[in-house]
Design a protein around this motif. Structure first.
Motif, mmCIF file in Angstrom:
data_model
loop_
_atom_site.group_PDB
_atom_site.id
_atom_site.type_symbol
_atom_site.label_atom_id
_atom_site.label_comp_id
_atom_site.label_asym_id
_atom_site.label_seq_id
_atom_site.Cartn_x
_atom_site.Cartn_y
_atom_site.Cartn_z
ATOM 1 N N GLU A 46 0.828 -1.200 0.000
ATOM 2 C CA GLU A 46 0.000 0.000 0.000
ATOM 3 C C GLU A 46 0.868 1.258 0.000
ATOM 4 N N GLU A 47 1.958 1.225 0.765
ATOM 5 C CA GLU A 47 2.867 2.371 0.781
ATOM 6 C C GLU A 47 3.492 2.580 -0.593
ATOM 7 N N ARG A 106 0.918 4.180 -2.847
ATOM 8 C CA ARG A 106 0.722 5.587 -2.511
ATOM 9 C C ARG A 106 1.869 6.446 -3.056
ATOM 10 N N ASN A 107 3.081 5.988 -2.877
ATOM 11 C CA ASN A 107 4.227 6.766 -3.337
ATOM 12 C C ASN A 107 4.329 6.790 -4.854
ATOM 13 N N SER A 162 1.801 7.107 -6.844
ATOM 14 C CA SER A 162 0.805 8.028 -7.400
ATOM 15 C C SER A 162 1.357 9.446 -7.465
ATOM 16 N N LYS A 165 0.443 11.162 -4.203
ATOM 17 C CA LYS A 165 0.987 10.517 -3.009
ATOM 18 C C LYS A 165 -0.098 10.278 -1.948
ATOM 19 N N ARG A 166 -1.231 9.733 -2.395
ATOM 20 C CA ARG A 166 -2.339 9.489 -1.482
ATOM 21 C C ARG A 166 -2.889 8.085 -1.717
ATOM 22 N N SER A 167 -3.359 7.451 -0.656
ATOM 23 C CA SER A 167 -4.004 6.139 -0.783
ATOM 24 C C SER A 167 -5.421 6.317 -1.316
ATOM 25 N N ALA A 207 -5.439 8.577 -7.590
ATOM 26 C CA ALA A 207 -4.462 9.492 -6.975
ATOM 27 C C ALA A 207 -3.458 10.009 -7.996
#
Length: 699
Positions: free
Chosen positions: A649-650, A653-654, A656, A659-661, A691
């Motif tokens: 998941e991290e 997120r990174n 995107s 930088k959002r879930s 994202a």
């Protein structure tokens, strides 16, 4: 719901439980007990009161206060804040303001001046009926067994035959101030009476304590039940049977065909929701010889016809010949004839100051051999309208067995239906939510995105059918959503999107439960990951079967239903960023998702002329709550990107741009926008909720 007369009511009063209650608490206890059985009173019908000594908040002196069910409440489910409280001395003083029956409606405007302790609960029109009965505790109930007597042509004589001087009788009078004075006059002239039957309306009973009043109400109704049983023993109801019922599956199949057609015809002003009832009491009536005589006569009790309109529409279905095709062809003419008849009733009866003509469509549809269909602005109202008509059926059964049934005179019925006070109540109703009256079918409804989307729709007033292959997860999701929104607005159906017959059955289920559907959220899914040389034909076909063929099957059935209703519709595909941007080691999944997106474009072209919009939401990496991330897919994607489960998941997120879930609620918000009128001018569109991924930008 209890519907037949025969079984006696049980006295449920628990003296030990009530011993330490205050008088208002005993009133609430009594009210809830009475409202727990629909044979005693229907939902929202009837009222209860107690005259209680209270300390005046200004003087501290003891004053007599009337506690009475407030406007719009339900005795079965209300709490203490559902009661209005009024000074009895001020209510007595109102008699000096009364100018006569021609002006009785203006007395409602004085009731707020009688409020005790700044209680915000509005007093109902029935307040004077309770205030002026010179007893501490008063019940007003709409018991089927009593109304059967009250709605008979010789109700006065029947009341005397059954109760003697113990229970009196008053002729029909619209509820209001004048009737309150009538009740006071009756009590003064008949000090030993325990109550009174109101012609075509219901029962008033009273007592010196809360327990005595409750016991009296139960006893009087039970005596009426026993007497009706004795009088009707062995007699065929409603002249006997003319038709035979279809079997249960056959009844639901006919209802599934009729309800979307009717729904489309009656939803001109707002989307309507349907309810189907084929309980024994209903079937006995719709199959009877006397249906054609009794149904047009309308209902008697005002509470009944305010919910059901004065009369139903009897659908021209013949269960013996199963003439369903002819019925469907003839429905538009039947519905239009009902509208014309209702408009003529309005013109005959209206006054110079009457409110404008309301929705002229029927609420209740009776289908021989099949059952009863009701339509209203929401599911609860449709269901309750059906319950009220069952009460009316029970009344007609009893009345025709002991005498001749009579409905209210047409003008009296109109004067209540279009009462200015009733209109004012309607005008105070809150504005409908944005999806009020809409019905959504959500596939993959037990997963994270499906459940979040259902939650979002329910919060905006929609009804939702959750479809999923996982029965256990469906049950848990149902418990959660129904617990927060009510059982009325959520249904579940176990469905495999690759099963053609199962998909059709799910839509038939939605049609019977809610009258049809307006929104499809096609969300069922799987995910797989493997290099192409390791992708088996079975894995390839499984992705195509669920993610491409499955989306085709549920969309095809949605289009059939939408066209039958003639109201347009909205299809929302939950696809994937992978349908636009390729990913390594996921050729089967990415190709199937690309197929979804192109199918949506094709359907948008086909549906536009019928007002059917088709749009796509493209999520990316929605891990939380998503069922496809519970198995091998999570392990496989973690391996593809060289991380572990916790780090995936991290990593997403990174990866995107923002930088959002991405969470299930984010997808649900996009699905809401595309289903609502906010996007009424959008079709064939794609909303990426990822994202930010430059490779998935639409071109």
């Amino acid at each position: 719901m209890l519907t037949r007369v025969g079984k006696r009511l049980e006295n449920l009063w628990d003296a030990g439980k009530a011993a330490n209650m205050s008088e208002p608490e005993k009133l609430l206890y009594r009210s809830n007990l009475l409202g727990s059985d629909k044979r005693i009173t229907n939902y929202g019908g009837g009222n209860t009161s107690a005259k209680v000594m209270e300390a005046d908040p200004l003087t501290g002196e003891q004053v007599e206060v009337l506690w009475v069910k407030g406007s719009g409440g339900d005795v079965g489910s209300m709490k203490l804040d559902g009661f209005s409280t009024l000074y009895m001395d001020k209510l007595e003083a109102l008699k000096g303001k009364y100018r006569g029956v021609e002006f009785e409606d203006e007395m409602v405007g004085y009731l707020p001046h009688c409020t005790f302790n700044l209680n915000p609960r509005a007093a109902s029109i029935d307040t004077p009926l309770h205030a002026y009965v010179p007893r501490k505790h008063v019940d007003h109930m709409h018991a089927d067994a009593i109304i059967a007597i009250a709605a008979s042509t010789n109700s006065k004589e029947l009341t005397a035959e059954l109760f003697g001087d113990e229970i009196g009788w008053l002729p029909w009078k619209r509820p209001g101030y004048e009737l309150g004075l009538w009740l006071e006059d009756f009590c003064k002239k008949n000090p030993d009476a325990k109550g009174v039957v109101l012609e075509s309306h219901g029962l008033f009973t009273w007592g010196d304590t809360a327990e005595d009043c409750y016991a009296c109400t139960i006893d009087i109704i039970n005596r009426a039940i026993a007497w009706l049983d004795e009088k009707t023993d062995g007699k065929p109801a409603f002249g006997g049977a003319k038709h035979e019922s279809l079997d249960a599956d056959g009844r639901r199949a006919v209802a599934a065909a009729l309800m979307p057609r009717i729904r489309g015809m009656v939803s001109g002003n707002q989307h309507m929701v349907g309810h189907f009832d084929d309980q024994d009491a209903v079937l006995e009536f719709v199959n009877s010889k006397d249906l054609g005589t009794l149904a047009p006569m309308g209902t008697s009790c005002p509470d009944h016809f305010l919910r059901t309109k004065i009369r139903p529409l009897v659908v021209d279905f013949d269960p013996a010949t199963h003439n369903l095709d002819a019925v469907l062809d003839g429905l538009p003419a039947q519905v239009e004839a009902y509208r014309a008849d209702y408009a003529a009733y309005y013109e005959r009866c209206k006054h110079d100051d009457s409110p404008a003509l309301r929705d002229p469509n029927a609420v209740v549809y009776l289908v021989p051999g099949v059952g009863m269909i009701t339509f209203a602005k929401d599911k609860a109202t449709a269901r309750i309208s059906g319950e009220f008509y069952v009460n009316a059926i029970n009344v007609m059964r009893g009345a025709t067995a002991i005498s001749d049934y009579q409905g209210l005179p047409e003008q009296e019925a109109f004067d209540i239906e279009y009462w200015l006070l009733e209109e004012a109540k309607l005008q105070r109703m809150p504005k409908p939510k944005s999806l009020a009256g809409r019905v959504a079918l959500v596939t993959g409804g037990a997963g994270g995105i499906g459940a979040a989307t259902a939650d979002r729709y329910l919060s905006e007033g929609a009804c939702v059918v959750l479809a999923d292959i996982d029965q256990t997860a469906l049950g848990a999701t149902l418990d959660n959503l129904a617990g927060r929104y009510s059982k009325d607005v959520v249904r579940t159906v176990t469905m495999d999107v690759t099963d053609e017959a199962g998909v059709a059955a799910a839509y038939a289920f939605a049609a019977v439960e809610y009258g049809g559907s307006d929104i499809l959220v096609s969300n069922a899914g799987i995910a797989s990951s493997a290099p192409v040389e390791e992708t088996t034909l079975e894995l390839w076909n499984k992705n195509m079967s669920i993610l491409s063929t499955g989306y085709f099957l549920v969309s095809r059935e949605a289009f059939k239903l939408f066209r039958a209703q003639g109201m347009g519709g909205s299809v929302v595909f939950v696809a994937s960023k992978n349908g636009l941007a390729a990913s390594p080691n996921a050729s089967a999944y990415c190709t199937a998702k690309a197929s979804e997106i192109h199918l949506a474009r094709c359907l948008a072209l086909e549906g536009a002329e019928a007002g059917i919009r088709v749009n796509v939401v493209n999520p990316d990496a929605v891990l939380r709550g998503s069922k496809i991330w519970e198995g091998d897919w999570l392990e496989q994607r973690a391996s593809t990107y060289g991380t572990d489960k916790e780090g995936l998941e991290e990593m997403y997120r990174n990866r995107s741009m923002l930088k959002r879930s991405v969470l299930p609620e984010d997808i649900a918000e996009a699905a809401y926008f595309l289903a609502s009128d906010k996007s009424a001018k959008s079709t064939g569109n794609i909303i990426n909720v990822d994202a930010g991924n430059v490779q998935a930008f639409t071109r």
